[in-house]
Each structure stands twice: as C-alpha cells, then as structure tokens.
Design an enzyme around this catalytic site. Structure first.
Site: not given
Length: 364
Positions: A128, A130, A156, A165, A232, A254, A256, A289, A292
């Site tokens: 991946q 960046y 990404t 956040r 992504k 996605s 994120h 995302g 589960r």
C-alpha cells in the site's frame, strides 16, 4: 480468557489488552464517528434470500485475483503500526496470514520495513502506497517493493488531508518512541511523524504526504512500475470509472474505516453503483469496512465485490494471540463465509449474484 470464537470476541479481548491510546487509535473514527457506526449497520440492512435443494456437499471459496489463484476472497487490508499490537509487528502478521493461506497488503506506515516483512512472509504480498511529497522517496519505495517480491501496488487516494480523529486527540495518541516508520529510515523528517502530544495529528501544510495528487498521478505511477495498480478509496461510480480509465487493475471500495470524513456513504452502500459502473470493465472490485461476519462477506460478494479486505479484526487477532490470532481471525471469516454459502445454496463464488440479497430499507 477463553479462546474467541468470532471476530466480536476478538475485539473485546484485544481492547482489554491494548493500552488506552492504542485502543483509541485502532477503534476510533473521525469527528462524531457516524460513518464508523454506519459501516457496521449497513450490513444489517441487507437480507439474504437463500435457495435450497442445491447440492452443497462441496463448497469452494477459491478465486483468482489479478491473475493469481487464492483459496479464499478474504484478504488483509493495509493498516498502520502493527507494532502497537505485537513486538514483531507486521512480520508476525505476515506469519499468521501465511498460516491462513491469505494475502497481506503491507502499509507504507509499517513498523517493520517492507524487506523485513517479505523475509518473514510465506504468503502473497501487496504494498500500500502513500505518495511522499518528494516523489523520489516514493519511487525508491516502489523499487524496493518490486525487488522484495510484492505483487501489486495499492494507492490510497482518500487521504489528501488527515481526518480529525477526536478520540486520538483526547487520549494524546502518538507513535511511541520505540517504534518508527520503518520504510522511511532514510528520511529523518519522517521519524517524528505522529509522535505523542498536542500536535499528534499533523497540520495539513506540514504533512509528509502529497495532497496534490490527481488522476494524472496514476499515469506517473504507471510510468515508474510494472506492477498492477489498485486504487483504494473509491466511493462513487464516477471515481470508479476514472480509476479504470487511468489503468487501475482493481479498486477498493473504502471510506478508510470511517477515519477520514464523517457522514460519507458506507462501503456497502457505495458498492452497487461501483459494480454497475465497472460491469463492462476488466477492473476488479474489492471492499473493506464493517465486515465482521461471513454473512457480511457474502452480502458484499452478492453486490459485486470480488474480494473482502479485513483491517481492524486482523489487528485484534494480532494483539490477542500474535500470528495464531491473525490466522484464526482469517480462518473464522473464511469458514463463516463457506457455511453461509452452503446455507444459501451457493456452492462456489461464481454462483453468487445480486439475486441473493434484498435490502430491508433504501440501501440500493
């Protein structure tokens, strides 16, 4: 503690083992975390339409992605700083992925170098990316990934700025001093990135990654690598088409994990329009995302995904039981998917289509 039997129990145990700021980093989203919650809830809004009297004595999850055969469409998504969960970091994750027969996407922001992970891995690896402001830094990373045997690059695109956040701000999360961004050991300025303190979230003007990327940047990336490129961060049909036109071999639907912008569509909500937009394209579609359960994976496959990527659950497994926990998380998901396929009369991935699902609300 008893051995977890599902991903929810892995989450519960991991949260008791990890330090508070690390819990906030792994578990949190941005701002009010609406998207974080909605990613999970959207799977509850889709109902399965099982068919019976189908021969399911043998149920296969085998697939082919980017021309490579895999036993299962359950893959490991890129996530940063595995060293927060285990002393061996991404190397230990790679061992668990190999035990489960899966594929590992290694993050730019790993705490073990891409070469160290490759040496520990006996599984397929994607890298991946960046893009660093100084493109030559990124070009060196790409060359290193190619030399180490990585099979694809995952760019990404949904992080031009870092999302706010707030859980991390409250807890003062930062990368501990004993960990480093291992892929940037030759870039001194990178070693103080996201250290603990009031400035743990970097100022956009001082961020180390390039906020000026555009669709022409895909052409630059194609010019410096022969590896397949995966894009992504796709949430719209429009961007899916642009990615395919730019030469992407695959896209990842996605948001994120709800960590970048709050209030976006969920990945499951975005998936049908992306699948429709790319229906006549060779571009593959993956999703992450909020997944589960194996039944969640089955719903995503029915709505057009060809692979499912797990992020947080793999970190929970790593924190609870190292490589064995990672392998168990992936195996649980694969077996749940296989069981769900059997109970819905779908003996292989080719038999899964949109007729398998029905929305309970206005999801699609």
């Amino acid at each position: 503690m008893s051995k977890p039997i599902n991903l929810h129990e892995y989450e519960q145990q991991a949260m008791t083992l990890l330090e508070g700021p690390t819990c906030d980093y792994y578990a949190g989203g941005c701002e009010d975390e609406v998207t974080l919650r909605a990613n999970l809830q959207s799977f509850e809004q889709v109902r399965l339409r099982p068919r019976f009297l189908v021969d399911v004595r043998e149920v296969s999850t085998a697939t082919t992605l980017l021309g490579k055969p895999l036993d299962s469409p359950i893959l490991v998504a890129p996530s940063a700083y595995h060293g927060l969960a285990h002393a061996e970091g991404e190397c230990e994750t790679a061992r668990g992925v190999a035990q489960a027969g899966s594929l590992f996407t290694v993050s730019t922001l790993a705490t073990r170098s891409l070469e160290e992970v490759a040496a520990a891995a006996e599984c397929p690896l994607w890298f991946q990316l960046y893009v660093y402001r100084d493109r030559s830094v990124s070009e060196r990373l790409i060359a290193r990934a190619e030399a180490a045997g990585y099979q694809a690059l995952m760019l990404t695109i949904d992080r031009p700025w870092l999302g706010r956040r707030e859980r991390e701000l409250r807890s003062g999360f930062g990368v501990p001093a004993h960990l480093s961004m291992a892929n940037f050991r030759d870039v001194p300025a990178a070693q103080n990135y996201r250290r603990a303190g009031p400035n743990a979230l970097p100022d956009p003007k001082a961020d180390m990654f390039d906020a000026g990327l555009n669709w022409e940047s895909i052409a630059w990336l194609r010019s410096v690598t022969s590896l397949p490129i995966i894009v992504k961060g796709i949430l719209t049909a429009e961007d899916a088409v642009l990615a395919a036109q730019a030469g992407a071999a695959a896209v990842v639907v996605s948001n994120h994990g709800g960590r970048q912008i709050d209030g976006t569509v969920t990945t499951l909500e975005a998936l049908p329009e992306v699948a429709t937009a790319l229906a006549d394209s060779a571009c593959e579609i993956y999703i992450d995302g909020g997944i589960r359960r194996g039944s969640d994976a089955l719903k995503a496959l029915a709505l057009g995904a060809q692979a499912i990527m797990l992020g947080r659950p793999v970190l929970w497994g790593l924190a609870v039981a190292g490589s064995a926990g990672v392998a168990d998380v992936l195996t649980i998901m694969q077996r749940e998917l296989q069981r769900s396929m059997a109970l819905c009369g779908r003996p292989n991935l080719a038999s899964i289509d949109r007729s398998l699902v029905r929305p309970s609300g206005m999801l699609f």
